[in-house]
Design a protein around this motif. Structure first.
Motif, short mmCIF file in Angstrom:
data_model
loop_
_atom_site.label_atom_id
_atom_site.label_comp_id
_atom_site.label_asym_id
_atom_site.label_seq_id
_atom_site.Cartn_x
_atom_site.Cartn_y
_atom_site.Cartn_z
N ILE A 244 28.57 -73.15 17.57
CA ILE A 244 28.64 -71.69 17.39
C ILE A 244 28.33 -71.37 15.92
O ILE A 244 27.56 -70.44 15.62
N HIS A 245 28.90 -72.15 15.00
CA HIS A 245 28.62 -71.94 13.58
C HIS A 245 27.15 -72.20 13.28
O HIS A 245 26.52 -71.49 12.49
N GLU B 146 25.21 -69.28 14.52
CA GLU B 146 25.41 -68.15 13.58
C GLU B 146 24.47 -68.30 12.38
O GLU B 146 23.82 -67.34 11.97
N ASP B 147 24.42 -69.51 11.83
CA ASP B 147 23.56 -69.75 10.65
C ASP B 147 22.09 -69.51 10.98
O ASP B 147 21.37 -68.86 10.22
N LEU C 5 20.84 -67.72 13.43
CA LEU C 5 20.62 -66.29 13.73
C LEU C 5 20.51 -65.49 12.44
O LEU C 5 19.63 -64.63 12.30
N LYS C 6 21.43 -65.77 11.51
CA LYS C 6 21.43 -65.06 10.23
C LYS C 6 20.09 -65.25 9.53
O LYS C 6 19.50 -64.30 9.03
N ASN D 106 17.67 -61.03 17.17
CA ASN D 106 18.86 -61.13 18.02
C ASN D 106 18.52 -60.94 19.51
O ASN D 106 19.41 -60.80 20.34
N GLN E 116 27.44 -59.88 19.83
CA GLN E 116 28.61 -60.49 19.22
C GLN E 116 28.52 -61.99 19.44
O GLN E 116 28.03 -62.42 20.51
N LEU E 117 28.95 -62.74 18.45
CA LEU E 117 28.96 -64.20 18.58
C LEU E 117 30.19 -64.72 17.85
O LEU E 117 30.36 -64.46 16.66
N ASP E 118 31.07 -65.38 18.59
CA ASP E 118 32.24 -65.99 17.96
C ASP E 118 32.71 -67.14 18.84
O ASP E 118 32.00 -67.53 19.76
N GLN E 119 33.91 -67.65 18.55
CA GLN E 119 34.39 -68.83 19.29
C GLN E 119 34.55 -68.55 20.79
O GLN E 119 34.57 -69.47 21.60
N LEU F 196 29.00 -65.67 23.53
CA LEU F 196 27.87 -64.79 23.20
C LEU F 196 28.02 -63.52 24.05
O LEU F 196 28.13 -63.62 25.28
#
Ligand SMILES: Cc1cc2nc3c(=O)[nH]c(=O)nc-3n(C[C@H](O)[C@H](O)[C@H](O)COP(=O)(O)O)c2cc1C
Length: 210
Positions: A25-26, A29-30, A32-33, A43, A65-68, A71
């Motif tokens: 997930i991290h 995130e990296d 995607l950023k 996105n 949204q993306l977190d633990q 998606l």
């Protein structure tokens, strides 16, 4: 036209095991950023569901949204994809960022967001988009474009001078991921592929042949 001569070598980046964060997930995130810094619509992700006849169906949706937890994307629950997910919650997701020569695949289980979470996102949308969610019977056949325009006028009138509430058939899905693959294009088609599989207590990383 023949597409056989359309060729490109992928040379911009590499993906070493040492570049891979323990948590996919991290890692996503990296990536995607980085992709969003360079291009609009980074996105956008291709979502694949299985239809009632067993055929895979793919279309683009936007990750919101993306977190633990997973998606998140938003849609019409009565759309083709919404109905597919109600029967087969196992879905596939694909991101492709050509300017970074990167692809990410995800597999997971989709579930509806809570009504409160969907309300919160719906309330943050521009009014025009909120009205559009009422006007469009997503994935249904329409006779002419006029039908949509007329429905929009009706909805605009119906919610005149008041906040537009979230339609009950509209909301979010959260995809709880079980599998990721990070793909980095390399020269001569000898690409880097790193897979993350969900295992007891974490993620197992392995490298795949290109
Ligand atoms: C860049 C892009 C972003 C999109 N984002 C969404 C989205 O977030 N939610 C959505 O329902 N449809 C989105 N769409 C439209 C879908 O691709 C699709 O046409 C629509 O959801 C109907 O799909 P269905 O009939 O398979 O349910 C987007 C399309 C594109 C090209």
């Amino acid at each position: 036209m023949s597409y056989e001569a359309v060729r490109k070598d992928y040379v911009k980046h590499t993906l070493e095991e040492s570049d891979c964060l323990p948590d996919p997930i991290h890692m996503l995130e990296d990536w995607l950023k980085e992709a969003l810094k360079e291009m609009e619509d980074a996105n956008a992700m291709t979502l694949t569901t299985v239809n009632p006849d067993g055929f895979p169906e793919s279309r683009v949706v936007l990750i919101r949204q993306l977190d633990q937890e997973g998606l998140v994307f938003y849609t019409n629950y009565d759309s083709a994809k919404g109905k597919d997910i109600a029967i087969h919650p196992k879905v596939g997701v694909n991101f492709f960022w050509p300017w970074l020569e990167r692809q990410v695949r995800v597999r997971g289980i989709a579930e509806r967001l809570s009504a409160e979470a969907s309300d919160a996102y719906f309330n943050s949308r521009p009014r025009e988009s909120q009205l559009g969610a009422w006007a469009s019977i997503q994935s249904e056949e329409m006779t002419t474009r006029d039908q949509l325009d007329k429905r929009l006028v009706e909805c605009t009138e119906r919610f005149k001078d008041q906040d537009v509430p979230r339609p009950p058939h509209w909301g979010g899905f959260r995809i709880k991921p079980q599998y990721f693959e990070f793909w980095q294009g390399r020269s001569n088609r000898l690409h880097d592929r790193i897979r993350y599989e969900s295992v007891e207590g974490g993620w197992k990383l392995s490298r795949l042949f290109p």
